[in-house]
Design a protein around this motif. Structure first.
Motif, short mmCIF file in Angstrom:
data_model
loop_
_atom_site.label_atom_id
_atom_site.label_comp_id
_atom_site.label_asym_id
_atom_site.label_seq_id
_atom_site.Cartn_x
_atom_site.Cartn_y
_atom_site.Cartn_z
N ALA A 154 -8.97 -2.35 0.76
CA ALA A 154 -8.67 -4.03 0.71
C ALA A 154 -7.52 -3.86 1.82
CB ALA A 154 -8.30 -3.76 -0.42
N HIS A 155 -8.05 -5.10 2.61
CA HIS A 155 -7.56 -6.02 3.73
C HIS A 155 -6.25 -6.85 2.75
CE1 HIS A 155 -8.97 -3.17 6.44
NE2 HIS A 155 -10.06 -3.13 5.90
N VAL A 156 -5.35 -7.20 3.87
CA VAL A 156 -4.61 -8.46 2.99
C VAL A 156 -4.48 -9.42 4.16
CG1 VAL A 156 -1.99 -8.91 2.05
CG2 VAL A 156 -2.63 -6.72 2.04
N GLU A 157 -3.94 -10.52 4.29
CA GLU A 157 -4.33 -11.79 5.11
C GLU A 157 -3.09 -12.27 5.83
OE1 GLU A 157 -6.23 -14.66 7.43
OE2 GLU A 157 -7.24 -13.21 5.72
N ASP A 158 -2.36 -11.49 5.26
CA ASP A 158 -1.03 -11.41 5.66
C ASP A 158 -0.99 -10.98 6.92
OD1 ASP A 158 1.21 -13.27 4.31
OD2 ASP A 158 0.25 -11.73 2.39
N PHE A 159 -1.44 -10.26 7.02
CA PHE A 159 -1.27 -9.05 8.37
C PHE A 159 -2.46 -8.63 8.63
CE2 PHE A 159 1.23 -6.64 4.54
CZ PHE A 159 1.97 -6.03 5.85
N GLU A 160 -3.59 -9.15 8.24
CA GLU A 160 -4.55 -9.12 9.26
C GLU A 160 -4.82 -11.29 10.03
OE1 GLU A 160 -7.77 -7.46 9.21
OE2 GLU A 160 -6.65 -6.23 7.87
N SER A 161 -3.90 -11.65 9.49
CA SER A 161 -4.12 -12.99 10.17
C SER A 161 -3.14 -13.04 11.57
CB SER A 161 -3.00 -14.01 9.35
OG SER A 161 -2.06 -14.14 8.63
#
Length: 196
Positions: A154-161
């Motif tokens: 489960a990835h987090v967009e805050d980090f993925e971006s």
């Protein structure tokens, strides 16, 4: 230490309230006049600390991701300060509203702490303080567990971006270090201000 087996047991056995089940900042729609929570497809009865912990954990992840999005002219400092204030206000307002409702409905038919047993105001106050302390510690534990998911599927967009892999890794590392601290030492925190 909050073991996996212990937290799983706590999660499965504590049907304290109907919870959202996937509460995060993307689930909350807010205007000056109202606040709505959407996407309740994972709602079920579980520990109350799960939802508030998931929300607080999501805000903490957003805080740690900001350094990866900072650039010359926008160090994200004001936004990071806003996130910390929001974390503090979230728990504080939740606690105030919850205890106010507890006092308002203390003689209701669904009351777990019956007046016949807890018939002294001082005793009722102690029970309430213990319950809220346990709920706070559950909140920190479940929030930390949700934060740790960034290393899983489960990835987090805050980090993925965050485009720069080394910046992203540094931000994730800081978040995981705090998650570990909150998970293992949650009972040493007595107030949300200590966490912030």
């Amino acid at each position: 230490m909050w073991s996996y087996a212990g937290s799983l047991s706590r999660f499965c056995e504590r049907a304290q309230a109907l919870i959202h089940g996937d509460l995060h900042t993307g689930s909350v729609m807010d205007t000056p006049n109202s606040t709505q929570v959407i996407d309740p497809e994972f709602a079920f009865y579980r520990p109350m600390g799960f939802d508030i912990g998931a929300f607080v954990g999501n805000l903490i992840l957003a805080f740690f991701a900001q350094d990866g999005h900072a650039h010359e002219g926008n160090d994200r400092k004001e936004y990071k300060e806003w996130i910390w204030r929001t974390i503090e206000e979230t728990w504080t307002l939740f606690q105030q509203k919850f205890t106010a409702l507890w006092h308002q409905h203390k003689d209701g038919s669904g009351e777990a702490y019956l007046a016949e047993i807890y018939n002294k105001p001082e005793l009722q106050q102690l029970v309430q303080e213990k319950f809220m302390k346990d709920l706070f510690h559950d909140t920190l534990g479940f929030g930390a567990a949700k934060m740790i998911r960034i290393v899983g599927v489960a990835h987090v967009e805050d980090f993925e971006s965050i485009k720069d892999d080394s910046k992203r890794a540094a931000c994730e590392r800081q978040a995981l270090e705090l998650a570990k601290l909150l998970l293992e030492e949650r009972r040493n925190f007595q107030a949300i201000t200590e966490v912030v």
